[in-house]
Every structure is written in C-alpha cells, then in structure tokens.
Design a protein around this motif. Structure first.
Motif, PDB file in Angstrom:
ATOM      1  N   ASN A 142      26.373  43.570  32.925  1.00 14.27           N
ATOM      2  CA  ASN A 142      26.868  43.532  34.157  1.00 14.27           C
ATOM      3  C   ASN A 142      28.398  43.189  34.190  1.00 14.27           C
ATOM      4  OD1 ASN A 142      27.891  44.449  36.941  1.00 14.27           O
ATOM      5  ND2 ASN A 142      26.311  44.503  37.980  1.00 14.27           N
ATOM      6  N   MET A 143      29.484  44.246  34.359  1.00 10.51           N
ATOM      7  CA  MET A 143      30.883  43.738  33.380  1.00 10.51           C
ATOM      8  C   MET A 143      31.061  42.196  34.641  1.00 10.51           C
ATOM      9  SD  MET A 143      31.538  44.332  30.004  1.00 10.51           S
ATOM     10  CE  MET A 143      33.340  44.836  29.953  1.00 10.51           C
ATOM     11  N   GLN A 144      30.757  43.398  36.104  1.00 15.46           N
ATOM     12  CA  GLN A 144      31.236  42.269  37.076  1.00 15.46           C
ATOM     13  C   GLN A 144      31.151  40.784  37.198  1.00 15.46           C
ATOM     14  OE1 GLN A 144      30.698  44.343  41.079  1.00 15.46           O
ATOM     15  NE2 GLN A 144      29.857  46.220  40.161  1.00 15.46           N
ATOM     16  N   ARG A 145      29.937  40.058  36.099  1.00 17.88           N
ATOM     17  CA  ARG A 145      29.782  39.463  36.684  1.00 17.88           C
ATOM     18  C   ARG A 145      30.058  38.802  35.901  1.00 17.88           C
ATOM     19  NH1 ARG A 145      25.355  38.085  39.785  1.00 17.88           N
ATOM     20  NH2 ARG A 145      24.403  40.180  40.967  1.00 17.88           N
ATOM     21  N   LEU A 146      31.254  38.962  34.288  1.00 16.69           N
ATOM     22  CA  LEU A 146      32.028  38.142  33.563  1.00 16.69           C
ATOM     23  C   LEU A 146      32.805  37.988  33.952  1.00 16.69           C
ATOM     24  CD1 LEU A 146      30.256  40.457  31.160  1.00 16.69           C
ATOM     25  CD2 LEU A 146      29.253  38.512  31.913  1.00 16.69           C
ATOM     26  N   ALA A 147      33.401  36.553  32.915  1.00 14.69           N
ATOM     27  CA  ALA A 147      34.900  36.471  33.020  1.00 14.69           C
ATOM     28  C   ALA A 147      35.931  37.112  32.019  1.00 14.69           C
ATOM     29  CB  ALA A 147      35.031  34.736  32.264  1.00 14.69           C
ATOM     30  N   PRO A 148      37.290  37.001  32.862  1.00 16.42           N
ATOM     31  CA  PRO A 148      37.485  38.272  31.962  1.00 16.42           C
ATOM     32  C   PRO A 148      37.945  38.023  30.800  1.00 16.42           C
ATOM     33  CG  PRO A 148      39.242  37.127  33.711  1.00 16.42           C
ATOM     34  CD  PRO A 148      37.174  36.780  33.149  1.00 16.42           C
ATOM     35  N   TRP A 149      37.986  37.110  29.660  1.00 15.23           N
ATOM     36  CA  TRP A 149      37.716  36.971  28.383  1.00 15.23           C
ATOM     37  C   TRP A 149      36.370  36.932  28.009  1.00 15.23           C
ATOM     38  CZ3 TRP A 149      33.760  34.374  26.226  1.00 15.23           C
ATOM     39  CH2 TRP A 149      33.057  33.578  26.906  1.00 15.23           C
ATOM     40  N   ASN A 188      35.021  47.360  40.479  1.00 16.77           N
ATOM     41  CA  ASN A 188      35.179  48.272  39.460  1.00 16.77           C
ATOM     42  C   ASN A 188      36.194  48.961  39.089  1.00 16.77           C
ATOM     43  OD1 ASN A 188      32.113  48.257  38.397  1.00 16.77           O
ATOM     44  ND2 ASN A 188      31.418  49.400  39.970  1.00 16.77           N
ATOM     45  N   TRP A 189      37.153  49.226  39.646  1.00 19.67           N
ATOM     46  CA  TRP A 189      38.185  49.480  40.250  1.00 19.67           C
ATOM     47  C   TRP A 189      39.143  48.853  38.959  1.00 19.67           C
ATOM     48  CZ3 TRP A 189      40.884  53.382  38.954  1.00 19.67           C
ATOM     49  CH2 TRP A 189      41.975  53.692  39.001  1.00 19.67           C
ATOM     50  N   ARG A 190      39.441  47.644  40.010  1.00 20.30           N
ATOM     51  CA  ARG A 190      39.993  46.676  38.689  1.00 20.30           C
ATOM     52  C   ARG A 190      39.586  46.742  37.625  1.00 20.30           C
ATOM     53  NH1 ARG A 190      39.501  43.771  43.148  1.00 20.30           N
ATOM     54  NH2 ARG A 190      37.795  42.090  42.161  1.00 20.30           N
ATOM     55  N   LEU A 191      38.230  46.509  36.852  1.00 18.38           N
ATOM     56  CA  LEU A 191      37.443  46.613  35.440  1.00 18.38           C
ATOM     57  C   LEU A 191      38.333  48.123  34.585  1.00 18.38           C
ATOM     58  CD1 LEU A 191      33.742  45.864  36.406  1.00 18.38           C
ATOM     59  CD2 LEU A 191      35.899  43.889  35.598  1.00 18.38           C
ATOM     60  N   VAL A 192      38.352  48.835  35.487  1.00 16.34           N
ATOM     61  CA  VAL A 192      38.786  50.476  35.070  1.00 16.34           C
ATOM     62  C   VAL A 192      40.037  49.992  34.270  1.00 16.34           C
ATOM     63  CG1 VAL A 192      39.190  52.982  34.939  1.00 16.34           C
ATOM     64  CG2 VAL A 192      36.754  51.647  36.411  1.00 16.34           C
ATOM     65  N   GLN A 193      41.351  49.481  35.292  1.00 15.98           N
ATOM     66  CA  GLN A 193      42.420  49.025  34.960  1.00 15.98           C
ATOM     67  C   GLN A 193      42.508  47.852  34.049  1.00 15.98           C
ATOM     68  OE1 GLN A 193      43.754  47.699  39.088  1.00 15.98           O
ATOM     69  NE2 GLN A 193      45.189  49.609  38.757  1.00 15.98           N
ATOM     70  N   GLU A 194      41.564  47.143  33.578  1.00 14.78           N
ATOM     71  CA  GLU A 194      41.938  46.135  32.569  1.00 14.78           C
ATOM     72  C   GLU A 194      41.254  47.122  31.000  1.00 14.78           C
ATOM     73  OE1 GLU A 194      39.194  43.209  32.924  1.00 14.78           O
ATOM     74  OE2 GLU A 194      39.972  42.082  34.879  1.00 14.78           O
ATOM     75  N   ALA A 195      40.752  48.201  31.735  1.00 10.34           N
ATOM     76  CA  ALA A 195      39.479  48.819  30.133  1.00 10.34           C
ATOM     77  C   ALA A 195      40.884  49.549  29.839  1.00 10.34           C
ATOM     78  CB  ALA A 195      38.695  49.849  30.109  1.00 10.34           C
ATOM     79  N   GLY A 196      42.283  50.034  31.056  1.00 14.41           N
ATOM     80  CA  GLY A 196      43.159  50.581  30.606  1.00 14.41           C
ATOM     81  C   GLY A 196      44.109  50.035  29.962  1.00 14.41           C
ATOM     82  N   ALA A 197      44.408  48.697  30.080  1.00 15.20           N
ATOM     83  CA  ALA A 197      45.213  47.903  29.330  1.00 15.20           C
ATOM     84  C   ALA A 197      45.018  48.083  27.857  1.00 15.20           C
ATOM     85  CB  ALA A 197      45.760  46.540  30.349  1.00 15.20           C
TER      86      ALA A 197
END
Length: 743
Positions: A142-149, A188-197
């Motif tokens: 679950n990507m929400q539970r992981l650190a950004p790195w 999840n929106w932040r995760l989507v934005q991270e993936a877009g970056a």
C-alpha cells in the motif's frame, strides 16, 4: 613485555558474525520481495477528497500529472483496454496470453517487479506478443504507508526488472489497492502527483471484474461489461490465486464484445487513438514498450540475481528445515525403539554378560601436564574393587611435574613411564606395550573412576566376541551453565546414542575417558593410530571393521572435568569434530567392503554422518526459521512449530535422563541451550568441515584444567575406605618399551 591488543576479532567469531549477517540479509531481502511486511499491505479507507480536483474525480481512468498538468483521458467509444494486475504468474499468465492470441486481442499487464525478476521469460513473452507492461510496484505494498524514498524505489526497481527481462521500459503505473477515479482521496492524489513528477501516467479502471472473488464466469463478464457503447479500462488479475474463472470468462467475453463492435487495445494504443481524435493535438503519440536505457538493463541484471539468490537460499533453508525435522523425528523414533529396548534388556534380572570376569586389568593413563587432576584420577583407579589392577601412567613429556606427583603417591600398583612428548596415541601405545595384562583400560588423566567402575567395565569381555567396551562418562563439574549444558549433551547425545549404536552393532567411538579393549583386538587393528585427532574414534571404527563387537556398559561410570568456558569448549569440540571427520574419511573404504567392514561402512558411517554431523550442523536452521517467522510470518503458527520441536527434544531428553537415572532439573536449561550452545556447535562443525575440505591441519589443543576433582555420591561414600582397598603390588619397571610375553 606489553601484550599486543587484538585488533581484529578471532577468525571463528568473524566467521560467525559474517554468517549471521549474511543469513539476516538474505532473510530481509526475501521478506521484502515476498511482501512479508504485513503492515505495508493493508488496504486503506477513502479519506478526505477536498483537495482533489473535480476534473480528476469525474475524469477518465488515465491520469496525467507529468509536467505539472492535471488532466485525464478516456478511450474512444467501443474501445476496451484489458488490464491484468499482480503477475506475471507461471501458471495463469501464459494461459491468458493464449486466449488473447486466439482472439487477436492485446492487453496491458501491470506487473509486480519481484515477479518479473522471478519469471523474466514470461514478461518477455508478454511484450513479444504485442501486449504492453505497466508498473504495479515491486512488492505490491500500500503506497500510502511507505516513505517517499521507498515509493520511488518500488517503481524504479520494477522498471529495472522489466528492462532486463524485456529490453523495454514503460510509462504506465497503477498502484496496488487503487480502484476508480472517484476513490482518489488527498493522500492518493499526492501519490499520483509524485508519479507524474517521475514521468508516469497513472491508470485506474472503469470496470472491475472482481475476478479475485471467483464469483463465477457469468458474474465476471457481467462486472466487466461497460454500459451501452462506452469505452472501458477493465481490471482483471493474472496472478494471486486460482484464475481459471478469469481465463474462461475472457474466452467468452472477448468474442462477445467484438460481436457488439468493440475493439481491444492496450492502454497506450487506446490513448494514442484518443490523442489522434482530438481537434487540438497537445500530445504526441506514446510509443508502445519503448526501449530501455542500457543502465537500467545492467541494474536490472543485479536486481534479478539478488532476487534469485534470496529465493534460492530461503528455499534451501526451508528444505534444510524439513531435513532437520525428518532427521529429528527419525532419530527420536529409533532411540525410543532401540535404545529403550537395550535399556530394558540390561535391567532384566536374567541379564548377564556371562561368567564374572576376574582377569587382571592394566589401566593406561596418558598424561601431559595433568598436575591439577592426576592424583585424584590415579587414586580412584588404583583403589578400584576389581581383583587385580595395575596402573601405568605414561608421562608424555609433561613440563608441570605430573610424573613427580604420581611418584610421590607411592601407590604399590602404580608405575610411571616417562617418554618424550609424542602425542596421545604414542603414549597409549607405549602403555599398552608395557602393560602386563590382556585386558586394557584407557583413561584420560583428568578422569575419576568410581570404586566399582573398572570391575563393571570389563564384565562384557565374558562374551568372546566383544573387543571393546565404552563406559559411561559423567560431567563432574556442573556448577557453570556451560558445563551443565555439556552434562545434558553427554546424557542425550552420547550415552543415549551409545545404546542405539550397540543395538545396531556400529559403535563409532569408545570414549577416551573410559574405555576397555582386548589386547588381541588392539593388536589386530595395529594399535592406536596417530593419523587422526580422534584416536578413540579411529581405533573403534577399525575394531568394528575387523568384526569385533563394541558395547556400552552404562554402570561403569567415570567423572570428568568439562570445559567451563565457551573458548575451551570450542577448542575441544573443534578437535573432536575434525578428528571424527578425519576418521570417517580414513575408513570410507568400508562403504565398498564385504563382511563386518562393509556392514559398518553401509550402516555405521551413514548413520554417523546423518545424526552425528548433518543434524547438529543443520539444527540452527530451526532457530533461523523461528526468527524469520516471528518477524514476517504468523506469530502463533511459528511459535507453535518451534515449541513442537522443543517438546520433541525435551521428550527425548527426558527418556535419556531416566535411562541414566539422572535428575531432570538440568533440563530446565535446555530451551536456553537452543540459543547459544547449539549455535556454537554449528560453528564448530562448520569450521571443522571447512578445515577438512581445504586440506588444513589442526594441531592438538590442550585444555586448561582447573583441578575441579569430579565427585559423585558413590565416591563420597567410599572416600574413607579408598585407602584400605587391597591392591596387588607390582615391581616398577624402567625397562625397554617392549610388549610382554604372550598369555
């Protein structure tokens, strides 16, 4: 002179640390790629959506946040993009690919990186079949539970695995536990934005077949079918369990939808169709499975090797765990059946070795710097209650006055022979050559006999087929934990095994602390050899091969001083295990012999290899699997399995202690023994095997004795009488080292 400090740890300590670190690293890697960190794999509830743009919540399933934009896309009408999550799977992915080929359809497979690393040929087959790949993370967390790195690592590692397996890369990503646009919250929106970056398009779905529930073929088709002529990105699974319903549903669904005028594309092909159909072309068509850069391929190679290594080693550990369990259960059953039968037979009132043996006995005591315990040992031997005893102390070049101490005792049936230091086998052979009698008892210089031990030890010689007798060695200094652990081992691992070995007629070792031999048997095998560091094992094996019976007399007890420190224990067991390996290698020819030698070779040697070497060397696997299970598996099941193994050991130990008439109290420390003593024995055997395989040589390690004169209740009761035991005087001899005349 100032002692130099040791800068580096001792080699065996360093070896143990490196092995532990290696195993720990492998287990952590395996737990990571197997997604065993359960806290990372919990589906989250939909949270606050206030910060999510309405265009995203109400938009299409292909979300583009690259370059800072916020847009979505849908496929053209009557266009279906089949997508499959969680693969590749060696069983189900090829079957799904067959269905797609049969119906001339392509799909997008959102793959798990660890599975790509395990099944690279299937990933390659997906691409060569005209399908495309997308990222579904490396371990399905679950990507929400992981650190950004860690989130970035999950995507980049999957990209590298794809690069090595297929030579391609992908611009698509789908997060585990994601569903439709309407379920995207602020996290999840932040995760989507991270993936877009990072340059990825995030793909959700329009329809979910819910095939993972296995609701039946028709229900899967119903769930996947879009309304009217609308397009759809459809969610299926090609891994994660039985996907037979998925395969059957696709085989019906594709032709059914084609009959309605639908076309099947990959996500990228459908997106390009959408872009081409737009009046204002703001995007260039995306390539399908673009070529991966060479750097990703190289890193992917290392990644796949790491995954395969971790899988292989953990599979090996699991296999060894099964071997250990099988050997432990097998040994327990054999002990229960054979060793207990031996004990019952001996305790029968009708049991006897034959007529009482009253022949005189010569006791050989090889002594090298044994001043701490030699007086107690010699006094116990000379004062035995056998009819006639001579004690020959062979001083093997001692520098601590051992011989002088014995001389000053002035015991009439004891003599001292001084020889230059030549090793224990030479001292024993010298003593045998000077011995006046045909029954020879060999004793270590730190061993104390009970008054009746010598008499009981030689009684089996009433049977003319018996060539050697092993006595019952007891640890006398049980005050320290290390010595108490050895007491447990002597009772369980040595004495209980000797009962078993006697029944099987393949006794491998008569202990140096208390063993009796016929002179004729010793002469037949050439005496005590110096070709190994385990001279007692070597000579015993030679006797078994020569056809002599080697038996165990439990009532003949000898008390010895066990090492009291881990360092001393390690040195002793290193020599024992290395010497045993030498003896087994020396007598390997017995495997192909006929007669008694062949029987020993095909029964005794394999049995010793399995239960004397393999089982103790592999035993720490139980603890490795325990640690792994406590951290990554079900706690209850892991603890139950470990306690099951411990219960089996405790049961075996209880049987052994009862047969030896020992108190059960020391067994309270048996669980602790599993976490320290067994690991030490593992390192001992590992270093011994390494030394043997590399052709290294091991010198004799002399243990430091503390003079803790071992005592037993029987010795204490007869202490006052020991000086009044009648002995037969013999004339001291300083003559040449020649054997006595024949009988």
């Amino acid at each position: 002179m100032i002692a130099r400090r040791r800068v580096l740890p001792r080699p065996r300590v360093l070896l143990g640390v490196l092995l532990a670190a290696s195993f720990l690293s492998v287990l952590v890697v395996q737990a990571y790629i197997n997604a065993e960190f359960t806290g990372d794999h919990v589906e989250s509830e939909v949270g606050d959506q206030a910060a999510v743009p309405p265009a995203i919540l109400d938009g299409g399933p292909i979300i583009n946040t690259t370059g800072g934009q916020e847009s979505t896309s849908r496929l053209p009408d009557r266009t279906i993009a089949l997508t499959f999550d969680d693969g590749p799977d060696p069983a189900w992915t090829p079957k799904i690919l067959d269905v797609l080929r049969r119906h001339d359809a392509h799909a997008t497979f959102f793959v798990v990186g660890s599975q790509v690393a395990r099944h690279p040929t299937i990933a390659k087959e997906i691409v060569t079949g005209g399908n495309e790949l997308g990222l579904h993370t490396f371990t399905h967390p679950n990507m929400q539970r992981l650190a950004p790195w860690r989130r970035e690592l999950e995507l980049s590692q999957t990209q590298m695995a794809i690069a090595k397996a297929t030579g391609a890369r992908t611009h698509l990503a789908r997060f585990p536990y994601s569903s439709k646009n309407a379920a995207i919250d602020e996290v999840n929106w932040r995760l989507v934005q991270e993936a877009g970056a990072l340059g990825y398009l995030v793909v959700v779905n329009d329809t979910d077949s819910e095939d993972w529930k296995r609701p039946g073929v028709e229900k899967i088709i119903q769930n996947a079918t879009p309304a009217g002529d609308r397009s759809a990105v459809m969610l299926f699974h090609d891994a994660g369990g039985d996907r037979s319903q998925t395969v059957a549903a696709l085989d019906e669904f594709i032709p059914r939808m084609k009959a309605r005028g639908y076309r099947f594309t990959t996500v990228t092909e459908g997106l390009n169709l959408t872009i081409a159909g737009q009046a204002a072309k703001t995007h260039s068509p995306l390539p399908l499975n673009p070529a991966a850069p060479g750097s990703d391929k190289w890193r992917g190679t290392a990644l796949i090797w790491t995954v395969n290594l971790a899988d292989g080693l953990v599979a090996l550990i699991a296999g060894l765990f099964l071997v250990v369990g099988t050997l432990t259960v097998g040994r327990t059953l054999l002990l229960l059946v054979l060793a207990t039968r031996n004990a019952r037979q001996r305790r029968s009132p009708a049991w006897t070795w034959g007529p009482p043996v009253t022949e005189p006995v010569s006791v050989i005591v090889p002594a090298y710097n044994e001043k701490e315990g030699i007086e107690a040992a010699v006094r116990s031997l000379a004062g035995g209650d056998h009819t006639r005893i001579e004690v020959v102390v062979v001083d093997d070049g001692s520098t601590d006055g051992t011989a002088d101490l014995v001389d000053r005792m002035r015991l009439p049936n004891v003599r001292v022979v001084r020889v230059p230091n030549g090793g224990k086998p030479n001292a024993l052979n010298t003593g045998v050559a000077l011995a006046r009698h045909d029954l020879i008892v060999m004793v270590d210089g730190d061993t104390v006999f009970e008054p009746d031990s010598l008499r009981l030890l030689v009684q089996p010689f009433a049977d003319p087929t018996v060539g050697a007798v092993a006595g019952n060695v007891k640890v006398g200094n049980r005050e320290t934990t290390v010595a108490l652990w050895q007491h447990i081992e002597y009772v369980i691992g040595f004495n209980l095994d000797r009962r078993l070995y006697e029944v099987m007629n393949c006794m491998p070792t008569v202990p140096g602390a208390i063993g009796a031999f016929r002179r004729t048997a010793l002469a037949q095998v050439g005496g005590v050899s110096d070709e190994t560091l385990a001279e007692d094992t070597d000579v015993t094996m030679a006797m078994c091969r020569a056809g002599w019976r080697v038996v165990y007399e439990e009532k003949a007890r000898a008390w010895t001083e066990a090492p009291t420190t881990m360092e001393q224990l390690y040195r002793q067991r290193y020599r024992w295990s290395y010497g045993t390996m030498q003896a087994m290698w020396k007598h390997r020819g017995a495997l192909l012999d006929s007669g008694p030698s062949g029987r020993f070779g095909r029964v005794g040697l394999p049995f010793l290899a399995l239960f004397g070497l393999a089982l103790p060397m592999l035993a720490p696997v139980v603890d490795i699997m325990l640690v792994y299970g406590l951290v990554f598996w079900e706690l209850g099941e892991t603890v139950a399995a470990w306690f099951g193994m411990l219960a089996l050991q405790l049961f075996t130990a209880a049987v052994a202690f009862r047969l030896d008439r020992e108190s059960y109290r020391p067994l309270l420390r048996l669980p602790l023994q599993q976490f320290a003593y067994r690991q030490l024995m593992y390192l001992v055997l590992l270093q011994s095997a390494t030394t043997a395989l590399t052709g290294g040589r091991l010198r004799w390690h002399k243990l430091n004795r503390a003079g803790l004169a071992p005592r037993s209740p029987a010795l204490d009761r007869t202490a006052a009488d020991r000086g009044r035991v009648p002995v037969t005087p013999i004339t001291p001899s300083r003559g040449p080292l020649t054997p006595p005349p024949g009988p």
